[in-house]
Design a protein around this motif. Structure first.
Motif, PDB file in Angstrom:
ATOM      1  N   THR A 131       1.171  -5.054 -10.143  1.00 21.24           N
ATOM      2  CA  THR A 131       1.843  -3.810  -9.628  1.00 21.24           C
ATOM      3  C   THR A 131       1.130  -3.090  -8.550  1.00 21.24           C
ATOM      4  OG1 THR A 131       2.592  -3.275 -12.076  1.00 21.24           O
ATOM      5  CG2 THR A 131       2.245  -1.799 -10.067  1.00 21.24           C
ATOM      6  N   CYS A 132       1.681  -3.276  -7.269  1.00 24.53           N
ATOM      7  CA  CYS A 132       0.552  -2.463  -5.800  1.00 24.53           C
ATOM      8  C   CYS A 132       1.599  -1.591  -5.580  1.00 24.53           C
ATOM      9  CB  CYS A 132       1.644  -3.812  -5.059  1.00 24.53           C
ATOM     10  SG  CYS A 132       2.740  -4.535  -4.533  1.00 24.53           S
ATOM     11  N   VAL A 133       1.494  -1.156  -4.632  1.00 23.41           N
ATOM     12  CA  VAL A 133       1.562   0.095  -4.145  1.00 23.41           C
ATOM     13  C   VAL A 133       2.096  -0.341  -2.517  1.00 23.41           C
ATOM     14  CG1 VAL A 133       1.092   2.826  -3.386  1.00 23.41           C
ATOM     15  CG2 VAL A 133      -0.056   1.767  -5.215  1.00 23.41           C
ATOM     16  N   ARG A 134       3.278   1.015  -2.321  1.00 22.22           N
ATOM     17  CA  ARG A 134       3.006   0.307  -0.740  1.00 22.22           C
ATOM     18  C   ARG A 134       3.499   2.532  -0.655  1.00 22.22           C
ATOM     19  NH1 ARG A 134       8.141  -4.020   0.699  1.00 22.22           N
ATOM     20  NH2 ARG A 134       7.126  -5.235  -0.984  1.00 22.22           N
ATOM     21  N   GLY A 135       3.171   1.926   0.532  1.00 23.40           N
ATOM     22  CA  GLY A 135       2.546   3.736   0.603  1.00 23.40           C
ATOM     23  C   GLY A 135       4.004   3.781   2.614  1.00 23.40           C
ATOM     24  N   TYR A 136       4.666   4.896   2.209  1.00 27.36           N
ATOM     25  CA  TYR A 136       5.648   5.462   2.998  1.00 27.36           C
ATOM     26  C   TYR A 136       5.113   6.483   4.457  1.00 27.36           C
ATOM     27  CZ  TYR A 136       7.998   1.938   2.238  1.00 27.36           C
ATOM     28  OH  TYR A 136       8.515   0.490   0.915  1.00 27.36           O
ATOM     29  N   ARG A 137       4.709   6.330   5.652  1.00 32.52           N
ATOM     30  CA  ARG A 137       3.896   7.314   6.438  1.00 32.52           C
ATOM     31  C   ARG A 137       3.814   6.738   7.627  1.00 32.52           C
ATOM     32  NH1 ARG A 137       0.499   5.140   3.146  1.00 32.52           N
ATOM     33  NH2 ARG A 137       0.520   6.112   1.507  1.00 32.52           N
ATOM     34  N   ILE A 138       3.465   7.729   8.824  1.00 35.18           N
ATOM     35  CA  ILE A 138       3.512   6.718  10.750  1.00 35.18           C
ATOM     36  C   ILE A 138       2.123   6.317  10.936  1.00 35.18           C
ATOM     37  CG2 ILE A 138       4.027   8.079  13.088  1.00 35.18           C
ATOM     38  CD1 ILE A 138       5.859   7.440  11.363  1.00 35.18           C
ATOM     39  N   VAL A 139       2.543   5.338  11.225  1.00 39.34           N
ATOM     40  CA  VAL A 139       1.421   4.562  11.585  1.00 39.34           C
ATOM     41  C   VAL A 139       1.461   3.976  13.271  1.00 39.34           C
ATOM     42  CG1 VAL A 139      -0.374   3.068  11.210  1.00 39.34           C
ATOM     43  CG2 VAL A 139       0.825   3.590   8.965  1.00 39.34           C
ATOM     44  N   ASN A 140       0.664   3.793  13.773  1.00 38.11           N
ATOM     45  CA  ASN A 140       1.375   3.936  15.855  1.00 38.11           C
ATOM     46  C   ASN A 140       1.388   2.186  15.684  1.00 38.11           C
ATOM     47  OD1 ASN A 140       1.336   6.454  15.682  1.00 38.11           O
ATOM     48  ND2 ASN A 140      -0.226   6.332  16.704  1.00 38.11           N
ATOM     49  N   GLY A 141       0.320   1.934  16.122  1.00 34.63           N
ATOM     50  CA  GLY A 141       0.909   0.568  16.290  1.00 34.63           C
ATOM     51  C   GLY A 141      -0.480  -0.628  16.244  1.00 34.63           C
ATOM     52  N   SER A 142      -0.817  -1.672  16.377  1.00 28.69           N
ATOM     53  CA  SER A 142      -1.340  -2.465  16.489  1.00 28.69           C
ATOM     54  C   SER A 142      -2.827  -2.193  16.806  1.00 28.69           C
ATOM     55  CB  SER A 142      -1.371  -3.782  17.662  1.00 28.69           C
ATOM     56  OG  SER A 142      -2.207  -5.274  17.421  1.00 28.69           O
ATOM     57  N   GLY A 143      -4.024  -3.015  15.041  1.00 25.96           N
ATOM     58  CA  GLY A 143      -4.981  -2.482  15.054  1.00 25.96           C
ATOM     59  C   GLY A 143      -5.185  -1.016  13.923  1.00 25.96           C
ATOM     60  N   GLU A 144      -3.835  -1.074  13.622  1.00 29.15           N
ATOM     61  CA  GLU A 144      -4.526   0.012  13.150  1.00 29.15           C
ATOM     62  C   GLU A 144      -3.648   0.520  11.134  1.00 29.15           C
ATOM     63  OE1 GLU A 144      -3.308   4.584  14.825  1.00 29.15           O
ATOM     64  OE2 GLU A 144      -1.263   4.004  13.658  1.00 29.15           O
ATOM     65  N   GLY A 145      -4.438   0.912  10.735  1.00 26.03           N
ATOM     66  CA  GLY A 145      -3.992   1.198   9.162  1.00 26.03           C
ATOM     67  C   GLY A 145      -5.093   1.472   7.950  1.00 26.03           C
ATOM     68  N   MET A 146      -4.687   1.495   7.243  1.00 28.70           N
ATOM     69  CA  MET A 146      -6.006   2.399   6.100  1.00 28.70           C
ATOM     70  C   MET A 146      -6.841   1.022   5.374  1.00 28.70           C
ATOM     71  SD  MET A 146      -2.784   4.643   4.798  1.00 28.70           S
ATOM     72  CE  MET A 146      -2.450   2.387   3.662  1.00 28.70           C
TER      73      MET A 146
END
Length: 189
Positions: A29-44
């Motif tokens: 089981t995995c989680v997909r999180g939905y939120r605004i992320v700008n672009g390349s090189g960006e994440g959590m």
């Protein structure tokens, strides 16, 4: 960028970690999180150990499989930790309205609000890496659209990762208990 986003910006150190193992581990089981992320090189920052978190890239890149979805990060297994400010939380604890931390490959952070969490069964891949002599690991969905951030700041699909590759991680020598940094010895495997 809004005042709220700028007010939470801080620099968080990222270091290179050398990938030591990439292995398919089957369904979980995995989680997909939905939120605004700008672009390349960006994440959590996500990981199986609270002191070693991988920079998991947003799905902001075009691919031959799906259109870019910059609002989404496929975060990993439900047991994984995610960095939220100065603390960590389990991915499975998150829900709409929660604040989480987004970070870019340069270490700049900002808070974002979770819009939705989706939990589903998917094939997972174990990614293990070494940093400062310590092993860290995480489980991520085994798909071409799921990416870590390479040492060069560019996204790398987990399906293309191999031993010896370098990825960006946030690593602390300190342990965490209930998400808070503590001065104690804790071993997580």
């Amino acid at each position: 960028m809004g005042i709220r986003d700028r007010s939470g910006m801080e620099k968080m150190p990222l270091v290179k970690a050398r990938v030591t193992k990439v292995k398919q581990v089957g369904m979980a089981t995995c989680v997909r999180g939905y939120r605004i992320v700008n672009g390349s090189g960006e994440g959590m920052l996500i990981g199986s150990q609270s002191n070693g978190l991988f920079l998991v890239h947003s799905e902001s890149e075009e691919s031959p499989y799906v259109a870019a979805r910059p609002f989404r990060v496929n975060a990993g297994a439900v047991h994984a930790y995610i960095r939220v400010g100065e603390k960590t939380r389990y991915l499975s604890e998150l829900s709409a309205g929660d604040d989480v931390l987004v970070i870019n490959s340069g270490g700049q952070t900002r808070p974002v609000v979770v819009g939705r969490i989706k939990i589903e069964r998917r094939p997972l891949m174990l990614v293990e890496a070494e940093v400062d002599g310590a092993k860290i690991k995480t489980l991520l969905q085994n798909a071409e659209t799921i990416k870590l951030v390479g040492a060069d700041g560019k996204p790398v699909p987990v399906t293309a990762l191999k031993e010896g590759d370098e990825v960006l991680v946030h690593f602390e020598a300190a342990a965490r208990h209930f998400g808070m940094k503590i001065e104690e010895t804790i071993i997580e495997k």
